[in-house]
Write a protein that holds these residues in place. Structure first.
Motif, short mmCIF file in Angstrom:
data_model
loop_
_atom_site.label_atom_id
_atom_site.label_comp_id
_atom_site.label_asym_id
_atom_site.label_seq_id
_atom_site.Cartn_x
_atom_site.Cartn_y
_atom_site.Cartn_z
N LEU A 16 64.47 -18.48 3.58
CA LEU A 16 65.68 -18.44 2.75
C LEU A 16 65.53 -19.42 1.59
O LEU A 16 65.21 -20.60 1.80
CB LEU A 16 66.89 -18.81 3.61
N PHE A 17 65.76 -18.95 0.38
CA PHE A 17 65.62 -19.81 -0.81
C PHE A 17 66.98 -20.20 -1.35
O PHE A 17 67.21 -21.35 -1.72
CB PHE A 17 64.81 -19.05 -1.88
N TYR A 25 68.60 -14.71 -1.38
CA TYR A 25 67.30 -14.76 -2.05
C TYR A 25 66.29 -15.37 -1.09
O TYR A 25 66.53 -16.41 -0.49
CB TYR A 25 67.38 -15.64 -3.31
N ILE A 26 65.15 -14.69 -0.98
CA ILE A 26 64.09 -15.10 -0.06
C ILE A 26 62.90 -15.58 -0.88
O ILE A 26 62.65 -15.05 -1.98
CB ILE A 26 63.65 -13.89 0.81
N GLN A 27 62.15 -16.52 -0.33
CA GLN A 27 60.90 -16.90 -0.99
C GLN A 27 59.73 -16.68 -0.05
O GLN A 27 59.77 -17.07 1.12
CB GLN A 27 60.91 -18.36 -1.43
N CYS A 28 58.68 -16.06 -0.60
CA CYS A 28 57.44 -15.90 0.16
C CYS A 28 56.66 -17.20 0.02
O CYS A 28 56.44 -17.68 -1.09
CB CYS A 28 56.64 -14.74 -0.43
N GLN A 29 56.23 -17.75 1.14
CA GLN A 29 55.51 -19.02 1.08
C GLN A 29 54.03 -18.85 0.74
O GLN A 29 53.32 -19.84 0.59
CB GLN A 29 55.68 -19.79 2.39
N ARG A 30 53.57 -17.61 0.61
CA ARG A 30 52.19 -17.43 0.16
C ARG A 30 52.12 -17.31 -1.37
O ARG A 30 51.47 -18.11 -2.02
CB ARG A 30 51.55 -16.19 0.81
N SER A 168 62.78 -24.60 -9.71
CA SER A 168 63.02 -25.25 -8.42
C SER A 168 64.26 -24.61 -7.78
O SER A 168 65.04 -23.93 -8.46
CB SER A 168 63.28 -26.74 -8.61
N ALA A 169 64.45 -24.89 -6.48
CA ALA A 169 65.61 -24.32 -5.78
C ALA A 169 66.91 -24.88 -6.36
O ALA A 169 67.91 -24.16 -6.48
CB ALA A 169 65.50 -24.61 -4.29
N SER A 170 66.89 -26.16 -6.73
CA SER A 170 68.14 -26.74 -7.23
C SER A 170 68.50 -26.16 -8.61
O SER A 170 69.66 -25.87 -8.89
CB SER A 170 68.04 -28.27 -7.29
N ARG A 171 67.48 -25.94 -9.45
CA ARG A 171 67.75 -25.31 -10.75
C ARG A 171 68.16 -23.85 -10.56
O ARG A 171 69.01 -23.33 -11.29
CB ARG A 171 66.50 -25.39 -11.65
N PHE A 172 67.55 -23.20 -9.59
CA PHE A 172 67.85 -21.79 -9.32
C PHE A 172 69.33 -21.62 -8.96
O PHE A 172 69.98 -20.67 -9.41
CB PHE A 172 66.97 -21.29 -8.16
N ASN A 179 72.07 -14.19 -11.83
CA ASN A 179 73.35 -13.53 -11.59
C ASN A 179 73.42 -12.08 -12.09
O ASN A 179 74.33 -11.36 -11.74
CB ASN A 179 74.48 -14.32 -12.25
N ASP A 180 72.46 -11.68 -12.89
CA ASP A 180 72.38 -10.27 -13.29
C ASP A 180 71.92 -9.49 -12.05
O ASP A 180 70.82 -9.74 -11.52
CB ASP A 180 71.37 -10.13 -14.44
N LEU A 181 72.74 -8.55 -11.60
CA LEU A 181 72.43 -7.87 -10.33
C LEU A 181 71.19 -6.99 -10.40
O LEU A 181 70.68 -6.54 -9.37
CB LEU A 181 73.64 -7.06 -9.86
N THR A 182 70.71 -6.74 -11.62
CA THR A 182 69.47 -5.94 -11.73
C THR A 182 68.23 -6.84 -11.71
O THR A 182 67.12 -6.33 -11.66
CB THR A 182 69.47 -5.09 -13.02
N HIS A 183 68.42 -8.15 -11.77
CA HIS A 183 67.29 -9.07 -11.65
C HIS A 183 67.03 -9.32 -10.16
O HIS A 183 67.88 -9.89 -9.47
CB HIS A 183 67.59 -10.40 -12.35
N VAL A 184 65.87 -8.90 -9.69
CA VAL A 184 65.63 -8.93 -8.24
C VAL A 184 64.32 -9.61 -7.83
O VAL A 184 64.11 -9.90 -6.66
CB VAL A 184 65.67 -7.50 -7.65
N SER A 185 63.43 -9.86 -8.79
CA SER A 185 62.15 -10.52 -8.49
C SER A 185 61.96 -11.66 -9.48
O SER A 185 61.99 -11.44 -10.70
CB SER A 185 60.98 -9.54 -8.64
N PHE A 186 61.77 -12.86 -8.96
CA PHE A 186 61.70 -14.04 -9.81
C PHE A 186 60.35 -14.74 -9.60
O PHE A 186 60.00 -15.11 -8.48
CB PHE A 186 62.86 -14.99 -9.47
N PHE A 187 59.65 -14.89 -10.71
CA PHE A 187 58.29 -15.41 -10.69
C PHE A 187 58.28 -16.88 -11.15
O PHE A 187 59.18 -17.31 -11.85
CB PHE A 187 57.39 -14.58 -11.61
N SER A 188 57.23 -17.57 -10.77
CA SER A 188 57.06 -18.96 -11.21
C SER A 188 55.62 -19.11 -11.72
O SER A 188 54.80 -18.19 -11.58
CB SER A 188 57.28 -19.91 -10.03
N ASP A 189 55.31 -20.28 -12.26
CA ASP A 189 53.92 -20.55 -12.68
C ASP A 189 52.99 -20.32 -11.48
O ASP A 189 51.92 -19.74 -11.61
CB ASP A 189 53.77 -22.01 -13.13
N PHE A 190 53.43 -20.80 -10.30
CA PHE A 190 52.59 -20.66 -9.11
C PHE A 190 52.32 -19.18 -8.82
O PHE A 190 51.19 -18.78 -8.55
CB PHE A 190 53.28 -21.32 -7.89
#
Ligand SMILES: [Zn+2]
Length: 216
Positions: A16-17, A25-30, A168-172, A179-190
């Protein structure tokens, strides 16, 4: 949690993210993709309704300005590093503004959008330049789209992605972008670095919402 990451298909360590009144919102740890839980994905009708509210059109100066940042990166690449015979704008939305600008100045451009221009280019066609501006965050099955795009990238090809990245989770938790309901996948530098390594690409980040991938 018994979940499978929609990007790297890892079926362990999905944690859980963040959650709010509307979605989980879930985060994959891989690969560290943050994605909305599957029961929160919008239907096609809900997506279309939301997109139709956005006034992204050929007459919208703000939209031109917004996309010009991706265009500038493409122009720098083509001036200095690659010869572009043909290009593809993947997920162009109802008004393929970037494709039109690229066509005028750089190369012949095909465009694709699952809702508005759903005809995919020929399977064998390769592209020297692929752009994906403010679209990747809408992907419900990013594994499939990512592999489709990478398989179409020519030997010296460049793939330019524009999307806001998770910090980060706190910024997220405070982030309007989620909050846009069509935004469903969130990427990072990692996540982008992970994808690049998996696909034998290099990645660079010329600005805080643009990532550039190239064949090694
Ligand atoms: Zn993953």
């Amino acid at each position: 949690m018994n979940l499978v990451c929609p990007l790297c298909h890892f079926n362990q360590h999905q944690t859980l993210f963040h959650s709010d009144k509307k979605r989980t919102y879930i985060q994959c740890q891989r690969c560290r993709l943050v994605y909305v839980s599957r029961e929160c994905l919008p239907t096609l009708l809900e997506e279309k309704r939301e997109y139709d509210l956005h006034e992204n059109s050929f007459d919208d100066e703000g939209y031109h300005r917004f996309l010009s940042r991706a265009y500038d990166v493409a122009a720098t690449e083509t001036e200095n590093f690659i010869y572009v015979k043909n290009a593809l704008d993947f997920g162009c939305g109802p008004a393929p503004v970037l494709a039109a600008t690229l066509s005028r100045n750089i190369a012949e451009v095909s465009f694709f959008d699952p809702l508005y221009f759903p005809c995919l280019p020929d399977k064998r066609q390769q592209f020297d330049l692929i752009t994906c501006t403010e679209a990747i965050e809408h992907f419900h099955t990013p594994h499939e789209e990512w592999h489709w795009i990478v398989s179409r990238l020519s030997e010296n090809g460049v793939f330019i992605v524009m999307t806001k990245r998770v910090i980060s989770a706190s910024r997220f938790a405070q982030w309007h972008y989620k909050n846009d309901l069509t935004h469903v996948s969130f990427f990072s530098d990692f996540t982008f670095t992970y994808l690049a390594a998996k696909s034998a690409l290099t990645v660079s980040f010329p600005s805080d919402d643009i990532a550039v991938f190239k064949r090694i």
